[in-house]
Design a protein around this motif. Sequence first.
Motif, PDB file in Angstrom:
ATOM      1  N   ARG A  44     -13.835   5.588   1.899  1.00 35.17           N
ATOM      2  CA  ARG A  44     -12.743   5.762   0.779  1.00 35.17           C
ATOM      3  C   ARG A  44     -13.445   6.176  -0.536  1.00 35.17           C
ATOM      4  NH1 ARG A  44     -10.894   0.580   2.785  1.00 35.17           N
ATOM      5  NH2 ARG A  44     -11.581  -0.313   0.973  1.00 35.17           N
ATOM      6  N   MET A  55       0.735  -1.242   0.080  1.00 30.44           N
ATOM      7  CA  MET A  55      -0.134   0.012   0.014  1.00 30.44           C
ATOM      8  C   MET A  55       0.978   1.370   0.012  1.00 30.44           C
ATOM      9  SD  MET A  55      -3.453   0.864   2.409  1.00 30.44           S
ATOM     10  CE  MET A  55      -3.949  -0.968   2.227  1.00 30.44           C
ATOM     11  N   PRO A  95       2.612   4.846   1.104  1.00 31.57           N
ATOM     12  CA  PRO A  95       2.808   5.228   2.281  1.00 31.57           C
ATOM     13  C   PRO A  95       2.059   6.357   2.331  1.00 31.57           C
ATOM     14  CG  PRO A  95       4.855   4.974   0.826  1.00 31.57           C
ATOM     15  CD  PRO A  95       3.752   4.485   0.079  1.00 31.57           C
ATOM     16  N   ASP A 142      -6.202   4.277   4.817  1.00 29.12           N
ATOM     17  CA  ASP A 142      -6.325   2.759   4.884  1.00 29.12           C
ATOM     18  C   ASP A 142      -7.127   2.385   6.016  1.00 29.12           C
ATOM     19  OD1 ASP A 142      -4.471   3.583   6.502  1.00 29.12           O
ATOM     20  OD2 ASP A 142      -3.378   1.628   6.637  1.00 29.12           O
ATOM     21  N   ARG A 143      -7.626   2.875   6.970  1.00 24.89           N
ATOM     22  CA  ARG A 143      -8.109   2.861   8.199  1.00 24.89           C
ATOM     23  C   ARG A 143      -9.815   3.208   8.072  1.00 24.89           C
ATOM     24  NH1 ARG A 143      -3.569   4.671  10.293  1.00 24.89           N
ATOM     25  NH2 ARG A 143      -4.615   6.573  10.910  1.00 24.89           N
ATOM     26  N   VAL A 192      -1.130   6.747   1.943  1.00 21.74           N
ATOM     27  CA  VAL A 192      -2.158   6.284   2.179  1.00 21.74           C
ATOM     28  C   VAL A 192      -2.528   5.954   3.710  1.00 21.74           C
ATOM     29  CG1 VAL A 192      -4.056   4.205   1.843  1.00 21.74           C
ATOM     30  CG2 VAL A 192      -3.144   5.291   0.026  1.00 21.74           C
ATOM     31  N   GLN A 193      -1.404   5.320   4.156  1.00 24.80           N
ATOM     32  CA  GLN A 193      -0.960   4.750   5.370  1.00 24.80           C
ATOM     33  C   GLN A 193      -0.859   5.994   6.347  1.00 24.80           C
ATOM     34  OE1 GLN A 193       2.151   1.951   4.936  1.00 24.80           O
ATOM     35  NE2 GLN A 193       0.578   0.094   4.658  1.00 24.80           N
ATOM     36  N   SER A 194      -0.085   6.799   6.031  1.00 23.27           N
ATOM     37  CA  SER A 194       0.225   8.111   6.747  1.00 23.27           C
ATOM     38  C   SER A 194      -0.832   8.880   6.919  1.00 23.27           C
ATOM     39  CB  SER A 194       1.674   8.964   6.389  1.00 23.27           C
ATOM     40  OG  SER A 194       1.140   9.522   5.022  1.00 23.27           O
ATOM     41  N   GLY A 232      -3.889   7.773   7.000  1.00 30.26           N
ATOM     42  CA  GLY A 232      -5.018   6.928   7.778  1.00 30.26           C
ATOM     43  C   GLY A 232      -5.995   6.528   6.626  1.00 30.26           C
TER      44      GLY A 232
END
Length: 76
Positions: free
Chosen positions: A18, A1, A3, A11-12, A5-7, A9
Amino acid sequence: MAPMVQSLGIDRLSRGQRIALVQEIWDTIAAEPTPPLLNESQRQELRRRAAEDDASPDDVVPWEQVKAHALARLKP
């Protein structure tokens, strides 16, 4: 995924959240003025070609001939 998207949030978020986010992002892109499709040199070249075509309207190749030539080039 990715970075980002994760940083951020993302992905949560739930699937629906989304999708809503993507739609919101798309709406902001669509609201921006679109840049010109052609730069100035491309625009000048298009004008030159159009003028050349206007000056010699009978100097054309029929579509059937163009299509046949293109298809012949695709054959092994």
